[in-house]
Every structure is written in C-alpha cells, then in structure tokens.
Design a protein around this motif. Structure first.
Motif, short mmCIF file in Angstrom:
data_model
loop_
_atom_site.label_atom_id
_atom_site.label_comp_id
_atom_site.label_asym_id
_atom_site.label_seq_id
_atom_site.Cartn_x
_atom_site.Cartn_y
_atom_site.Cartn_z
N SER A 146 -27.39 -24.78 -13.57
CA SER A 146 -28.64 -25.14 -12.91
C SER A 146 -28.60 -26.63 -12.63
CB SER A 146 -29.83 -24.85 -13.82
OG SER A 146 -29.92 -23.47 -14.10
N HIS A 147 -29.43 -27.08 -11.70
CA HIS A 147 -29.47 -28.50 -11.39
C HIS A 147 -30.90 -29.00 -11.41
CE1 HIS A 147 -29.40 -32.24 -9.13
NE2 HIS A 147 -28.15 -32.34 -9.51
N SER A 148 -31.12 -30.12 -12.06
CA SER A 148 -32.47 -30.64 -12.15
C SER A 148 -32.66 -31.78 -11.17
CB SER A 148 -32.72 -31.14 -13.58
OG SER A 148 -34.05 -31.58 -13.70
N HIS A 149 -33.69 -31.68 -10.35
CA HIS A 149 -34.02 -32.79 -9.43
C HIS A 149 -35.52 -32.98 -9.48
CE1 HIS A 149 -32.68 -28.96 -7.74
NE2 HIS A 149 -33.84 -28.95 -7.15
N MET A 160 -24.69 -21.60 -9.86
CA MET A 160 -25.27 -21.26 -8.56
C MET A 160 -26.43 -22.19 -8.22
SD MET A 160 -23.25 -19.06 -7.41
CE MET A 160 -24.14 -18.69 -5.89
N GLY A 161 -26.83 -23.03 -9.15
CA GLY A 161 -27.79 -24.08 -8.81
C GLY A 161 -29.25 -23.69 -8.90
N THR A 162 -30.06 -24.57 -8.38
CA THR A 162 -31.50 -24.47 -8.61
C THR A 162 -32.27 -24.31 -7.32
OG1 THR A 162 -31.49 -25.56 -10.73
CG2 THR A 162 -33.48 -25.83 -9.41
N TYR A 163 -32.97 -23.19 -7.22
CA TYR A 163 -33.85 -22.88 -6.09
C TYR A 163 -34.56 -21.60 -6.48
CZ TYR A 163 -29.36 -20.62 -5.48
OH TYR A 163 -28.19 -19.98 -5.75
N GLY A 164 -35.64 -21.27 -5.77
CA GLY A 164 -36.31 -20.01 -6.06
C GLY A 164 -36.82 -19.92 -7.49
N SER A 165 -37.20 -21.05 -8.07
CA SER A 165 -37.73 -21.06 -9.44
C SER A 165 -36.86 -20.25 -10.39
CB SER A 165 -39.17 -20.50 -9.47
OG SER A 165 -39.99 -21.18 -8.55
N ARG A 166 -35.53 -20.47 -10.29
CA ARG A 166 -34.62 -19.62 -11.04
C ARG A 166 -34.02 -20.28 -12.28
NH1 ARG A 166 -29.01 -19.95 -9.84
NH2 ARG A 166 -28.80 -17.69 -9.78
N SER A 167 -34.20 -21.58 -12.44
CA SER A 167 -33.39 -22.27 -13.45
C SER A 167 -33.59 -21.74 -14.86
CB SER A 167 -33.70 -23.76 -13.43
OG SER A 167 -33.41 -24.28 -12.16
#
Ligand code: FES
Ligand code: FES
Lengths: 795, 157
Positions: A506-509, A546-553
């Motif tokens: 996951s990626h935090s921004h 796969m990273g962070t989007y769609g409130s998935r983290s």
C-alpha cells in the motif's frame, strides 16, 4: 518512548507529522541526483490538430540543450503506448475500442496539453526556452469536448478509425424485468443529471526523476505515484519493454493523489527512456498549469435516470442511461470507472429489485478522464440519491421515510443486489437514525422559520450512500475485464533487538499508514509502537504491491499484514515451544507473551526475535532461523462502507449564494483502527464532495477545445471559509470477510456528500418552484434557477 | 535568457550569496540554490500558500517574490522557524493530527505562526482571514482552525 495509547482503536498521533511540520518531508521534487539535467515537455496548444512535421534544429542549438525527442524517436526505438488496465466488453461482444496512446504524440495531437516533444537541457529554464524554438507544423482540426456531442454522427473524429468516437456501449442488469416493472409503476421519477467534470489538483504537482545506471544496467524512477509497483509493471512490460528486475520505482512522500496519481503517465516513461539515451539523470516537475492540463480529470457523466415506484413509495425498478467522457485516450483505469465501479452501485442501500444501466463511453478532445476520489461510486450515488429525493418530493413522502421504506433490512445480509454485488453486512437504519439525531432534524422547522424571517431559505438534503471498496477479489475483477490482480502484499521483519520493520505494498499519500499499520503490528506483537517502522513506496524494498486507491489500503493491505503477523506468531510459537521445552500445543499467546499453559514459564516476542537470529541450540531440522514473514492477501469480496449524510444549507435568494450551515456524516466503516485519522479522511472527502457540489467545475470551450478553467483564478478550490465545521460520527458493523473487520473510509465523504448538498438547495428553494439544479451550484446558477422557476410559475 | 548576478540574502539567520537572475522568485533560490526544500511550490501565482515564508516576520508568498527584493531583509523558512509561537503551533498541529499528505503544511505553519505573532488570541474570523490564502487539498481546514485556537491557549498558559 511515547506514553500515549497506541492500541488498535486508539487515536495514536501520526508518526508522519514530525517531518511534515519541520519541512523534512521528502517529496519527489525534493530529490536531486548527481549530474541531473532537466526536462520540459512541449505540449499541444491545440485541442485537435494534425502534425505535419516537427523541426527541432534551432532548438537543438539553444544553450544548454542536450537532446530533444519526439514521438517518432520513441516509435523508432520500439517504445510502446501507455496501456489501459481494464478491458470492457461492448454489448456487441467486441472488446472496447482501445486506440494507441503514444507517450509523445504521433501524427496528431488530441487535447490541449497533449505531449508533443521533450526538451532536455542543463537547466529547466534552458529546456523551457529552447522548447519555444521547436517548430511544429500543425493543421488545425475541429474539436469536440462533450460526450453527448462526440457521439453524434458527423462530428470530428478524435481517432480517425473509431466511428462516432464511441469507445464502448456497455450494459448491466435485466432490461426486460425493468421494462415490466415500469409498466406496472404507480409513479415514475425522471431526472437528467450532469456529474460535473473535476480537476483533481493534488497540491503537489506531478514530478519525476529518472536515472539509468550503466554500470548496473539498472533504471531508477522517482515519481509521484500512489502505486509504484503498478507503474513499474506497466512501464516495464508494456511501454519500455524492460525487464522488471532492472527497474526500480520509488514513490517517496507524495503530496496527495485522490486518484490522479494512480495512473501511468507519459512523463514517467519518457524520462526513464531518455535518461539512458542522454546518459544523465533527468528531472521534471509539472508547473500547475500542466497539472490542470495533463493530470487525468474526474467524473464528466451525462445521465438520464428513471425510478419506478409503487403507490407506497416502494422502489420497483431503476433505469439509467449514461454517457461518459473518456477524454482523448484511455488512461490506466478509465474504462472501469463508469462501468464496473459505477453501475454495480446503483442499488444503493435499497431493495430495488430490477435495475438496468447502459453506459456509452466517448472519446473527446480533452484530457484523459479517470478515477478521482470515489471513482464511479460518487457518480452512482448522485444518480440514486437524487432520484430518491426527487421521488420523495414528488410523492409527498418525507425524505427519511421514503428511504426507510426501501432500505435493505439489517437481517437480510448477505444481500445479493440485481447489479452483481453481494453486500456482506450493514445497518442503514441505524446510521440514518443517528445522523438525524446529530443533525437535529427535529429542530429544523424552527431554524427554517427563523431563516425565513431574515429573508433566507433553508433546506435539508439527505444522502444514504453505499460504496464498494477494498478492491478487489482478483477472480471477480478478472471476470469483469481487469488485466491485473488486485491483492496486496506485506512483510513483517523482526530484528534481533525486537524492533520491527513492516513492508507494505500500500502507499500512503495522506492516509497515515505509517501510524495505522504500526498500531496493528505493535498491538498484535505486543511490541512498542515506537519500535515499529512502516516502509512503503519502493519497489526494491517491498516485494510487490498494488498500491492505494479505492479505499483499499487497510482492508486489503492491512489484511496482508494480518496474514503475515499470523505467520510470525505461528513461528514464534514453535520457537517458544523449543525455548521453554514444551509442546507447541501447550503454548498460549497473548499481548506479546508466549506462555506454557498452566505454568509461569513464558517468553516475550522480543526474546523470541533475539533467539531467532542467535540460534545457538536450534533444532535446525524443525526450525529455521530468522523471523521475517510475508503474505499476499486477495479479498473474497468487496467491502461496503455506507452511511447517512445530512446537509443543511441557507440560500440568499437575492444573490444565489449558498452557505452550508451544517453538515452531518454518520458512516459505517467497520472496525476503526485510528479514529483521529478516520475523521480526518472524512473531512477531506466531504470537502471535495462539497467542492464538487458548490464550487468546482472544469470547463472546456466547446468550439476551440481550450481549457477555460486552467488556473486557480478560474477553477475554484474549496478554502477554509467555504466549509462548515463537520459533525462526524460512526455506527459500525464490522466487515465479515477480512481479518480486521474494516471497510475503508477515504472516499466516503466525496461519495456521499454531493447529492445531500444539491438536494438541500432544492429543498430550500422548493417553495419557489425549483425542482432541479446542476453542480456546481454557483451563485449565478442558483440565482438563475430561482428566476427561471419564478418565471415559469408566473407564466 | 536568464542573467545571473550575485545577490546576498539572509535566510534563517545566515547570509548566502547566490548567482541567479535577480528576478528569480525567492522560492526557487531557497529550493534549488540553498537546498531548503521545506518550502513548497503549488501554483507560482500567489494563490495557494504552499510557498509561504516569513519576510521580516510576516508571512509572504515566496513564489512571486524576486530574490533581489529580499536582500537586506530577514527570510525565515520552515527549517529555521523557532520561538514560542512556532513551538505552540507545531505542538498543536501534531497533537490534533492536522497534516494529511503534508505538502501544504509548511505553508500552513508559517501562516499560522505569523498570525499568532501578530494576534495571540485570534477569533474564527481572524483565522479564516489569515489562513484564506493557504489551500489544503486534503482539507485539513477544520483542524487547522482548532489547532490555532489550541496553540493560542497554550501560549497563554
Ligand atoms: S506557490 Fe506560491 S502561492 Fe502557490
Ligand atoms: S495536507 Fe495535503 S494539501 Fe494539505
């Protein structure tokens, strides 16, 4: 060591903030590589033009210039186009039309801001100055900017070989059942809706620094991305044809994304490729005007929607026809947003038995359109909630009452909707009841009367929304056209001294993962919060992601960490059994202590970690040294955050100015790890939703295709005094299918709020005869609606 | 074409001589020449506040401030921020979890410290006025307002 409570569920202070409050954050543009040079992208000033030729000779002689590349140079080197990650199948059974998307234009430019050439020079200003000397011979073509226009026959073709600019026609649901239900309806509500186009405007402009190291034959790309592994995959496999193990992508601190930094952009591939050609590291940072022109935009739907009801206000069926703007090319997830992430949400929180949705996607001479905070789900919520509120008004039913009559009851879960999703759990009545209490709906009439005495109109607007988050079960996504899996990876590494490094894909921004994830790990392992470090955003340090989007983290990335933690604890149990000379079955674990049941013999996680790295008398045939476990987690279902938003506005009929006086959001996010962070996320989402409803609107000139709202002078960003203090609460039902019971919270505010705001205004102005209003409800637009309604009533 | 000239500026209490076009905005001198990257670029037209620094103690947008105009004056950036107000602001900010992505926060902190140095007990309206030029796309506004009140209270106590 901090003495604050950092357990799961506690409002632990963010670890990230120390560096952000002292200017020590490290964002992409803060990174300089030795010997670096600079890139400037020459962009199309035209919305649509044929390129007859590009003469770079004069520019090449300008001071400091090292190289200039055009689309032809890329093509000659075998560089591919930017890929789209989701294939939608047309109703005719054919795959969607997927035009080539060269990183630098070939033959034609298709939107203002399209990439024409890259100039590389010793300084940024030299590159920019030289770009003015590049002579591009254009033949101007007519442009088309709105999807409705673009789909009409005889309009300019964005891609010469795509008839009517039609990317696909796609449908979901049972058209026959819907038609039958409409035939039997006692009442039909019909609305024409525009979901206004938005420009994401993360405050940090996109930037990249690329380097090719000849000695190691290794590429490194620093980039402003929400998902560095996805960028590495797309860029290496599809665009540059490089072996992945030779490419490192780093997304350091990233200054907001909201979706716009998911996608693989031309600049990333061009810089990476050019750094090898030029033999120097190359840096590029977007100017704000480039962000406006070339970040993928959001929304841009035009919809006709109908709701059929019986005489008691029970929903019988819904029919939706949407035209969606793709922009000039298909951005990374563009095709999935108005389809898979949209039509599947049209059941909302309701038992509507039959739903049919048709979506026609069009190419236009505008910037590509893709996911923006909520991605498809705000558009769906806007359709559903506007319809429900309008039906309530038309049938004389109270807004809460019409919703309650149609809610999926809390004992009906798991609930299969007619649009593919299977909701696992929820209690919609509970969030609505709570929201009405917090919003003091009972006191509203008095407030309305009081406002009226001051010549102001007050209104209440409701939105009871649902979203699907935690993308996504890979098998379902695959069946629906995804070209990637949507799991997440995580790794827990205990060090000999009992400190822990957590690696997450996951990626935090802005989401605070360094804090939330550390809470989970520290809580599970019984180790101090301050001894847990979370690492993200580097393909060389984190195995995959796969990273962070769609409130998935948290739902997906957090679950991967939970799986890895289970493995750590399982192995620790074995080690404990060995150290305590007991059988594994007798070892009990709680709060960082492994204990032999019924004795006082015990050992801590930290002691186990030490022994794992100093295995002086390990039974090596049974036990491997080290304590470092990784896991992939692929969800079995989406998660379904839901909630009730109630907006109270006051409108000045003289000026059309709308003031949001109260905004209440009661959400169901499942279990909450850090309530402070969750509340901050809700604030952010609400501001963007209220921004969409009242302030923000991207406008292209319909004739020239020029972006009219291309600076902060013309595009209105929500500022402090545009927003009320929010009343935010939760009523949670834990998700049933992930180990944390979490659902996701990052997009809820942006999804739920726009229809609540618009319906509050319509409610306020209903006495004046206003029945519909488009976003953004600017003073001019509201004033016009009031006057038009007045004129109609007078006539 | 840029015309480099040497200019001496005082940043965070130290003098620096830089060779740049005297019209270069201070922002780029801070970031590119002095490697003080805590000050951020957001718009370049004084419409977002990401680049806010203190010029003789007053919050100023460095993206539209030619470097030549600051010689002989005191520039303070987030890296050099100190004193009672700064400490109170940074504590309140971290205690209330204000930042999200963090990108706007150097500018927010500079503006807030400027406000409190001027007006130790600001009202909501004072805060909105002083902070209106600082955009936060993550929309941390509600907490910024609360944190400024908190910082003001802490300074008093
Ligand atoms: S960068 Fe200076 S105000 Fe935006
Ligand atoms: S914290 Fe992200 S822009 Fe303010």
């Amino acid at each position: 060591m901090s003495d604050q409570d950092t357990a799961i569920g506690a409002p632990a202070k963010r670890k990230e903030d120390r560096r952000f409050l002292t200017g020590e954050g490290r964002y992409t543009d803060d990174i300089d590589l030795h010997g670096q040079v600079y890139a400037y992208f020459l962009r199309s000033p035209h919305a649509h033009a044929r390129i007859n030729g590009i003469d770079t000779s004069e520019a090449m002689n300008a001071p400091g210039v090292l190289a200039i590349f055009t689309g032809e140079d890329l093509a000659a080197d075998g560089v591919g186009g930017l890929p789209c990650g989701w294939e939608i199948t047309d109703v005719n059974g054919e795959p969607m039309k997927e035009p080539p998307h060269p990183p630098l234009a070939q033959g034609k430019v298709r939107y203002v801001g399209d990439h024409v050439a890259v100039v590389i020079a010793e300084s940024y200003y030299q590159a920019k100055d030289a770009a003015e000397l590049v002579d591009v011979d254009y033949d101007m073509l007519d442009a088309v900017v709105s999807p409705a226009d673009a789909l009409e026959p005889g309009k300019p073709l964005v891609h010469d070989d795509i008839p009517n600019n039609q990317c696909y026609v796609w449908e979901l649901g049972d058209r026959g059942a819907v038609d039958d239900a409409f035939d039997k309806a006692a009442h039909v509500t019909r609305l024409d809706l525009v979901n206004n186009r938005l420009i994401p405007n993360a405050l940090e402009p996109r930037a990249a620094v690329a380097n090719y190291s000849k000695g190691e034959d290794q590429y490194t790309l620093y980039t402003t991305s929400q998902n560095p592994h996805v960028i590495r995959l797309l860029m290496s496999a599809f665009v540059l044809n490089l072996p992945e193990h030779k490419v490192r992508v780093v997304a350091p601190d990233v200054g907001g994304g909201f979706g716009s930094k998911i996608f693989h952009y031309a600049e990333e591939a061009v810089l990476t490729w050019a750094s090898r050609k030029v033999g120097r590291p190359i840096k590029w940072t977007a100017e704000r005007v480039e962000s406006f022109l070339s970040d993928a935009h959001g929304r841009d739907h035009v919809t006709h929607a109908e709701l059929a009801l019986d005489e008691n206000g029970k929903f019988l069926a819904m029919r939706v026809d949407t035209k969606a703007n793709m922009g000039a090319y298909l951005s990374t997830f563009a095709s999935s947003v108005p389809t898979i992430l949209y039509a599947t949400l049209l059941a909302g929180q309701y038992t509507t038995p039959a739903i049919h949705c048709q979506v026609t996607a069009a190419f236009t001479n505008t910037s590509p359109v893709d996911a923006y905070r909520g991605a498809g789900r705000p558009e769906a919520t806007y359709v559903v909630e506007r319809l429900v509120s309008a039906a309530g008004r038309e049938m004389g039913l109270d807004q809460a009452e019409i919703r309650r009559r149609n809610f999926i009851p809390k004992d009906a879960f798991p609930y299969q909707t007619p649009v593919a999703l299977n909701y696992d759990v929820g209690d919609y009545d509970a969030t609505l009841t709570e929201a009405m209490k917090v919003a003091d709906v009972d006191g509203f009439d008095a407030r309305r009367q009081e406002a009226l005495r001051r010549g102001r109109y007050r209104g209440l607007g409701y939105s009871t929304y649902i979203e699907a988050c935690g993308l996504a079960p890979s098998n379902i996504a695959g069946a629906l056209g995804a070209r990637a899996g949507l799991y997440e990876a995580g790794e827990i590494r205990l060090h000999p001294t009992g400190k822990v490094t957590v690696f997450t894909g996951s990626h935090s921004h802005g989401q605070g993962h360094e804090t939330t994830f550390a809470q989970i790990v520290s809580d599970r392992l019984g180790l101090p919060f301050d001894d847990v470090e979370v690492v993200h955003g580097d393909t060389d340090r984190i195995a995959f992601g796969m990273g962070t989007y769609g409130s998935r983290s948290l739902a997906v990335g957090g679950s991967a960490l939970m799986k890895a933690l289970d493995k750590v604890i399982d192995k620790s149990r074995k080690i404990a059994a060995h150290m305590l000379e007991a059988s594994e079955a007798d070892i009990e674990y709680a709060d960082g202590v492994f204990k032999v049941a019924g004795t006082d013999k015990s050992i801590t996680t930290a002691e186990i970690a030490f022994s794992a790295y100093v295995p002086h008398n390990y039974p090596l045939e049974e036990l491997e040294p080290g304590l470092d476990e990784s896991a992939f987690y692929d969800p079995t279902n989406f998660t379904y955050p839901a909630g009730s938003h109630i907006c109270e506005v006051e409108v000045d009929p003289e000026t059309g100015k709308v003031q949001v006086v109260n905004f209440t959001a009661v959400d169901d996010f499942g279990n909450v790890i850090n309530p402070m962070i969750v509340e901050g996320q809700v604030h952010g989402g609400l501001a963007q939703g209220i921004g969409q409803a009242l302030l923000e609107g991207c406008v292209y000139d319909p004739e020239s295709g020029q972006l009219v709202t291309g600076t902060y002078m013309d595009y209105t960003m929500p500022r402090a005094d545009d927003l009320p203090s929010f009343k935010v609460g939760t009523k949670n039902t834990p998700c049933t299918h992930n180990p944390l019971g979490v659902k996701g919270c990052g997009e809820a505010g942006a999804i739920g709020s726009p229809p609540a705001v618009i319906d509050a205004i319509i409610d306020a102005l209903a006495p004046l005869g206003v029945t519909n209003l488009d976003m953004p409800a600017t003073p001019a637009r509201v004033w016009e609606a009031i006057n038009k309604a007045g004129a109609t009533r007078a006539a | 074409m840029e015309q480099a000239m040497s200019t001496t500026i005082k940043v965070n209490g130290r003098e620096h001589t830089v060779d740049v076009d005297p019209d270069t905005p201070l922002l780029w001198v801070l970031r590119d020449e002095l490697r003080l990257t805590g000050t951020k670029y957001g718009c370049g037209i004084a419409r977002c506040g990401a680049c806010t620094v203190h010029l003789d103690g007053k919050p100023t947008r460095s993206c539209v401030l030619p470097v030549q105009s600051v010689s002989g004056r005191e520039v303070t950036t987030i890296e050099g921020l100190g004193g009672r107000e700064a400490k109170a602001v940074q504590n309140a900010w971290s205690g209330m979890d204000v930042p999200q992505c963090g990108y706007c926060q150097s500018g927010q902190v500079m503006s807030a410290v400027g406000l409190l140095s001027d007006n130790p007990e600001p009202t909501d309206a004072d805060i909105d006025r002083a902070m209106d030029g600082n955009v936060c796309r993550c929309a941390t506004y509600a907490r910024i307002r609360a944190a400024i009140h908190q910082a003001a209270a802490d300074m008093e106590g």
